[in-house]
Motif scaffolding. Structure first.
Motif, PDB file in Angstrom:
ATOM      1  N   TYR A 263       0.746  -1.190  -0.060  1.00  0.00           N
ATOM      2  CA  TYR A 263       0.182   0.040   0.070  1.00  0.00           C
ATOM      3  C   TYR A 263       0.927   1.196  -0.040  1.00  0.00           C
ATOM      4  CZ  TYR A 263      -3.943  -3.169   1.439  1.00  0.00           C
ATOM      5  OH  TYR A 263      -4.769  -4.012   1.630  1.00  0.00           O
ATOM      6  N   ASP A 264       0.654   2.137  -1.101  1.00  0.00           N
ATOM      7  CA  ASP A 264       1.295   3.628  -0.953  1.00  0.00           C
ATOM      8  C   ASP A 264       2.852   3.422  -0.982  1.00  0.00           C
ATOM      9  OD1 ASP A 264      -1.141   4.640  -0.884  1.00  0.00           O
ATOM     10  OD2 ASP A 264      -1.309   4.795   1.377  1.00  0.00           O
ATOM     11  N   ALA A 265       3.356   2.520  -1.952  1.00  0.00           N
ATOM     12  CA  ALA A 265       4.683   2.303  -2.009  1.00  0.00           C
ATOM     13  C   ALA A 265       5.420   3.114  -2.769  1.00  0.00           C
ATOM     14  CB  ALA A 265       4.916   0.853  -2.482  1.00  0.00           C
ATOM     15  N   ALA A 266       6.103   4.087  -2.516  1.00  0.00           N
ATOM     16  CA  ALA A 266       6.909   5.131  -3.292  1.00  0.00           C
ATOM     17  C   ALA A 266       7.528   4.567  -4.265  1.00  0.00           C
ATOM     18  CB  ALA A 266       7.757   6.074  -2.335  1.00  0.00           C
ATOM     19  N   GLU A 267       8.195   3.198  -4.547  1.00  0.00           N
ATOM     20  CA  GLU A 267       8.732   2.842  -5.526  1.00  0.00           C
ATOM     21  C   GLU A 267       7.880   2.447  -6.560  1.00  0.00           C
ATOM     22  OE1 GLU A 267       9.386  -1.725  -4.519  1.00  0.00           O
ATOM     23  OE2 GLU A 267       9.904  -0.505  -2.947  1.00  0.00           O
ATOM     24  N   THR A 268       6.318   2.639  -6.488  1.00  0.00           N
ATOM     25  CA  THR A 268       5.578   2.143  -7.394  1.00  0.00           C
ATOM     26  C   THR A 268       5.639   3.359  -8.535  1.00  0.00           C
ATOM     27  OG1 THR A 268       4.331   0.819  -5.941  1.00  0.00           O
ATOM     28  CG2 THR A 268       3.111   1.630  -7.836  1.00  0.00           C
ATOM     29  N   THR A 269       5.804   3.023  -9.723  1.00  0.00           N
ATOM     30  CA  THR A 269       6.122   4.035 -10.859  1.00  0.00           C
ATOM     31  C   THR A 269       4.802   4.325 -11.345  1.00  0.00           C
ATOM     32  OG1 THR A 269       6.554   2.249 -12.532  1.00  0.00           O
ATOM     33  CG2 THR A 269       8.461   3.518 -11.199  1.00  0.00           C
ATOM     34  N   ASP A 270       3.609   3.531 -11.189  1.00  0.00           N
ATOM     35  CA  ASP A 270       2.352   3.742 -12.018  1.00  0.00           C
ATOM     36  C   ASP A 270       1.295   3.428 -11.094  1.00  0.00           C
ATOM     37  OD1 ASP A 270       2.928   0.934 -11.471  1.00  0.00           O
ATOM     38  OD2 ASP A 270       1.774   0.269 -13.047  1.00  0.00           O
ATOM     39  N   GLU A 271       1.295   4.198  -9.805  1.00  0.00           N
ATOM     40  CA  GLU A 271       0.601   3.961  -8.757  1.00  0.00           C
ATOM     41  C   GLU A 271      -1.027   4.117  -9.171  1.00  0.00           C
ATOM     42  OE1 GLU A 271      -0.301   4.840  -3.950  1.00  0.00           O
ATOM     43  OE2 GLU A 271       0.792   6.239  -5.153  1.00  0.00           O
ATOM     44  N   ASN A 272      -1.799   3.144  -9.130  1.00  0.00           N
ATOM     45  CA  ASN A 272      -3.186   3.211  -9.614  1.00  0.00           C
ATOM     46  C   ASN A 272      -4.146   2.131  -8.776  1.00  0.00           C
ATOM     47  OD1 ASN A 272      -5.798   2.873 -11.140  1.00  0.00           O
ATOM     48  ND2 ASN A 272      -4.594   3.881 -12.849  1.00  0.00           N
ATOM     49  N   PRO A 273      -4.531   2.773  -7.514  1.00  0.00           N
ATOM     50  CA  PRO A 273      -5.515   1.864  -6.608  1.00  0.00           C
ATOM     51  C   PRO A 273      -6.469   1.193  -7.525  1.00  0.00           C
ATOM     52  CG  PRO A 273      -5.323   3.937  -5.522  1.00  0.00           C
ATOM     53  CD  PRO A 273      -4.514   4.107  -6.995  1.00  0.00           C
ATOM     54  N   ALA A 274      -7.232   1.761  -8.208  1.00  0.00           N
ATOM     55  CA  ALA A 274      -8.226   1.099  -9.114  1.00  0.00           C
ATOM     56  C   ALA A 274      -7.784  -0.059  -9.910  1.00  0.00           C
ATOM     57  CB  ALA A 274      -9.086   2.130  -9.880  1.00  0.00           C
ATOM     58  N   ARG A 275      -6.373  -0.028 -10.374  1.00  0.00           N
ATOM     59  CA  ARG A 275      -6.118  -0.911 -11.323  1.00  0.00           C
ATOM     60  C   ARG A 275      -5.697  -1.885 -10.390  1.00  0.00           C
ATOM     61  NH1 ARG A 275      -1.386   1.401 -13.422  1.00  0.00           N
ATOM     62  NH2 ARG A 275      -2.694   2.259 -15.024  1.00  0.00           N
ATOM     63  N   VAL A 276      -5.013  -1.935  -9.237  1.00  0.00           N
ATOM     64  CA  VAL A 276      -4.863  -2.794  -8.302  1.00  0.00           C
ATOM     65  C   VAL A 276      -6.005  -3.626  -7.657  1.00  0.00           C
ATOM     66  CG1 VAL A 276      -3.924  -3.356  -5.873  1.00  0.00           C
ATOM     67  CG2 VAL A 276      -2.666  -1.644  -7.515  1.00  0.00           C
ATOM     68  N   ALA A 277      -7.098  -2.978  -7.643  1.00  0.00           N
ATOM     69  CA  ALA A 277      -8.496  -3.531  -6.962  1.00  0.00           C
ATOM     70  C   ALA A 277      -8.833  -4.274  -7.951  1.00  0.00           C
ATOM     71  CB  ALA A 277      -9.410  -2.238  -6.826  1.00  0.00           C
ATOM     72  N   ALA A 278      -8.884  -3.794  -9.392  1.00  0.00           N
ATOM     73  CA  ALA A 278      -9.428  -4.867 -10.412  1.00  0.00           C
ATOM     74  C   ALA A 278      -8.361  -6.080 -10.602  1.00  0.00           C
ATOM     75  CB  ALA A 278      -9.319  -4.057 -11.906  1.00  0.00           C
ATOM     76  N   LEU A 279      -7.210  -5.799 -10.364  1.00  0.00           N
ATOM     77  CA  LEU A 279      -6.308  -6.827 -10.715  1.00  0.00           C
ATOM     78  C   LEU A 279      -6.605  -7.985  -9.667  1.00  0.00           C
ATOM     79  CD1 LEU A 279      -3.840  -8.536 -12.011  1.00  0.00           C
ATOM     80  CD2 LEU A 279      -2.503  -6.990 -10.834  1.00  0.00           C
ATOM     81  N   ALA A 280      -6.724  -7.409  -8.395  1.00  0.00           N
ATOM     82  CA  ALA A 280      -6.843  -8.600  -7.226  1.00  0.00           C
ATOM     83  C   ALA A 280      -8.407  -8.939  -7.554  1.00  0.00           C
ATOM     84  CB  ALA A 280      -6.996  -7.557  -6.034  1.00  0.00           C
ATOM     85  N   ARG A 281      -9.379  -8.450  -8.081  1.00  0.00           N
ATOM     86  CA  ARG A 281     -10.537  -9.038  -8.257  1.00  0.00           C
ATOM     87  C   ARG A 281     -10.474 -10.231  -9.489  1.00  0.00           C
ATOM     88  NH1 ARG A 281     -15.363  -8.571  -6.578  1.00  0.00           N
ATOM     89  NH2 ARG A 281     -14.677  -6.608  -5.162  1.00  0.00           N
ATOM     90  N   LEU A 282      -9.722  -9.772 -10.566  1.00  0.00           N
ATOM     91  CA  LEU A 282      -9.693 -10.897 -11.603  1.00  0.00           C
ATOM     92  C   LEU A 282      -8.852 -12.019 -11.543  1.00  0.00           C
ATOM     93  CD1 LEU A 282      -8.996  -7.755 -14.103  1.00  0.00           C
ATOM     94  CD2 LEU A 282     -10.713  -9.627 -14.521  1.00  0.00           C
TER      95      LEU A 282
END
Length: 318
Positions: A263-282
């Motif tokens: 969560y909220d990792a500064a090293e993430t170059t493409d932070e997008n919580p909606a994408r993460v939520a969709a990927l977790a669900r898929l």
């Protein structure tokens, strides 16, 4: 979130998480420590083994990482087991001179077999979990270097750079897998500055990776430190492996796939919580349907998240 995707996986439940569960493994330079996350309710729970990558943070590449995925999967009916592999930065000072350093490719795969050998210990160590695991329903997920580990366990061969011998570490107890931003093929395309430092990356033969798997690749994941062929490299575990395989190409995603490592990792170059939520669900839907053949979760979730103007990615299968 549409009603259809929510219904496909059911409502989330509270999650129990315990760490470290310490497993003694003869010959391993340090004990194998795992985090176990499980739903507070439910029985006959399938298992997901989650293999971390090798990022710049100290603790995300360990049992303390990947909470955005682990918590979602556990809340939707999976028991998630996360080992700290010997590649973890948290262990560097202890294992730098151990056999297999620095990539510990064999040990990483063997960690998962050790976990499956000790599911009874894990089950009894976590309060309220005893008797609730279905040991016939085991899946595996891995990100980046963890995707490399997952490929070996799902059947890919590997030419040992030290001996030239082909090694196979397939784990038949694992019924399906998810490879997240995994490395691709070697040969002439492995020409980046890191290729010489990590020759093991290019030593994998995907042609024998026969287990069902979902390969997830970001269409902006351009790993120039390994190759100059671009984001398509991360689709190799799909392109070069036999079916049944599914490829999920996430739009605008880089190597962190929106921020799955923490969560909220500064090293993430493409932070997008909606994408993460969709990927977790898929990913949850894919594994649910693979472990429960005929269940509609994957089809329903794909229709909701990968079709129409709001699609998060594109799916193809073989």
């Amino acid at each position: 979130m549409s009603t259809s995707t929510t219904d496909a996986l059911g409502a989330p439940v509270p999650v129990l998480s315990l760490s470290p569960v310490v497993l003694t493994v003869p010959g391993r330079p340090v004990d194998l420590q795992v985090r176990v996350s499980a739903p507070a309710t439910g029985t006959s729970l399938p298992v997901i083994l989650l293999s971390h990558g090798h990022g710049p943070s100290n603790n995300l590449s360990s049992l303390n990482g990947y909470a955005p995925l682990a918590n979602f999967w556990a809340a939707h009916g999976f028991v998630v087991v996360q080992p700290t592999h010997l590649t973890s930065s948290t262990l560097t000072h202890l294992v730098a001179d151990a056999p297999g350093a620095p990539d510990f490719w064999r040990s990483r795969a063997e960690d998962m077999a050790h976990i499956l050998d000790r599911l009874d210990i894990i089950e009894n160590a976590v309060p309220q979990l005893a008797g609730r695991i279905d040991r016939t329903k085991v899946a595996l997920a891995g990100h980046s270097l963890g995707g490399f580990t997952a490929a070996l366990l799902l059947g890919a061969g590997l030419t040992d750079p030290d001996t030239g011998n082909v090694v196979r570490l397939v784990e038949p107890r694992i019924k399906a897998g998810v490879l997240l931003a995994a490395p691709g093929r070697g040969g002439d395309v492995l020409n980046g500055p890191m290729a010489e430092q990590w020759p093991i990356i290019g030593a994998v033969d995907f042609s024998t990776m026969t287990a069902p798997a979902l390969v997830v690749a970001g269409d902006k994941d351009d790993s120039r430190h390994f190759t100059d062929i671009g984001p398509d490299w991360h689709a190799d575990p799909y392109t070069l492996a036999p079916g049944p395989k599914t490829l999920l190409t996430l739009f605008d995603a880089e190597h962190g796939l929106g921020g799955i490592a923490g969560y909220d990792a500064a090293e993430t170059t493409d932070e997008n919580p909606a994408r993460v939520a969709a990927l977790a669900r898929l990913t949850a839907a894919y594994l649910h349907t693979r472990l429960h053949p005929g269940a509609p979760a994957w089809q329903t979730t794909c229709e909701a998240l990968t079709t129409g103007p709001g699609a998060v990615g594109h799916v193809e299968s073989k």
